[in-house]
Design a protein around this motif. Sequence first.
Motif, PDB file in Angstrom:
ATOM      1  N   UNK A   1       1.225  -0.869  -0.517  1.00  0.00           N
ATOM      2  CA  UNK A   1      -0.063  -0.263   0.099  1.00  0.00           C
ATOM      3  C   UNK A   1       0.797   0.904   0.040  1.00  0.00           C
ATOM      4  N   UNK A   2       2.467   1.005   0.328  1.00  0.00           N
ATOM      5  CA  UNK A   2       3.207   2.377   0.543  1.00  0.00           C
ATOM      6  C   UNK A   2       3.689   2.905  -0.756  1.00  0.00           C
ATOM      7  N   UNK A   3       3.631   1.770  -1.876  1.00  0.00           N
ATOM      8  CA  UNK A   3       4.997   1.790  -2.852  1.00  0.00           C
ATOM      9  C   UNK A   3       5.919   0.408  -2.452  1.00  0.00           C
ATOM     10  N   UNK A   4       6.273   0.013  -3.382  1.00  0.00           N
ATOM     11  CA  UNK A   4       7.040  -0.606  -3.735  1.00  0.00           C
ATOM     12  C   UNK A   4       8.239  -1.355  -2.790  1.00  0.00           C
ATOM     13  N   UNK A   5       8.212  -2.626  -2.103  1.00  0.00           N
ATOM     14  CA  UNK A   5       9.307  -2.593  -1.393  1.00  0.00           C
ATOM     15  C   UNK A   5      10.917  -2.697  -1.974  1.00  0.00           C
ATOM     16  N   UNK A   6      10.651  -3.242  -3.002  1.00  0.00           N
ATOM     17  CA  UNK A   6      12.305  -3.328  -3.422  1.00  0.00           C
ATOM     18  C   UNK A   6      13.009  -2.149  -4.506  1.00  0.00           C
ATOM     19  N   UNK A   7      14.057  -1.900  -4.676  1.00  0.00           N
ATOM     20  CA  UNK A   7      14.388  -1.060  -5.617  1.00  0.00           C
ATOM     21  C   UNK A   7      15.913  -1.008  -5.854  1.00  0.00           C
ATOM     22  N   UNK A   8      15.929  -1.034  -7.534  1.00  0.00           N
ATOM     23  CA  UNK A   8      17.618  -1.320  -7.462  1.00  0.00           C
ATOM     24  C   UNK A   8      18.073   0.154  -8.159  1.00  0.00           C
ATOM     25  N   UNK A   9      19.311   0.360  -8.151  1.00  0.00           N
ATOM     26  CA  UNK A   9      19.448   1.724  -8.669  1.00  0.00           C
ATOM     27  C   UNK A   9      20.793   1.272 -10.059  1.00  0.00           C
ATOM     28  N   UNK A  10      21.019   1.675 -11.298  1.00  0.00           N
ATOM     29  CA  UNK A  10      22.277   1.297 -11.326  1.00  0.00           C
ATOM     30  C   UNK A  10      23.077   3.155 -11.764  1.00  0.00           C
TER      31      UNK A  10
END
Length: 176
Positions: free
Chosen positions: A43-52
């Motif tokens: 509900x708060x958004x995506x749990x994970x994120x990667x940055x290149x």
Amino acid sequence: VGLMTGKAYGIAVLDCDDPSALDVLERHNATSPLAVRTGIKTAAGWRGRQFVYRYPDGATVGNRVKLHVGGVAHHLDSRGDGGIAVFIGSQHKSGVCYEKAGDWPRKKPFAAAPPFPLHLFDVAELATRQKDDRPAVELTDERRQSMIDRARRFLRAAGPAIQGEGGDPKTFRMAA
């Protein structure tokens, strides 16, 4: 799908495994427009994120988990020399597919990657090998061709994937 990382590829990745790790990068203006959504949507958004990022000149980025920023450990992992980042098109164990987020250029996206944010980390910690790290290997033309030849021999020896005879799992095993 895996993205090879390290000095030989000119790429390093930071993987945020929870919202607090993402918050740390955002507070320090250290996110990259080359972002990948990973994991579970809440509900708060995506749990994970990667940055290149571009691999840094004159420094070493290893494959680390729970990096420290400001003396505090976060669910923030690095992928550098000898590493592989699970990437766009892969499916998370939750069933969610990794997908692009951010502002990806249409052509040569990795050329637009910002520099790795070394200023946030203890450079010694970032370069320290963990037991699952593999040493960086220079990817020469000869080594690359040797790897391609080895993969071709493996695929020839495996034989065809035939529908009705386990073709789908076999295709997956060959691709993974």
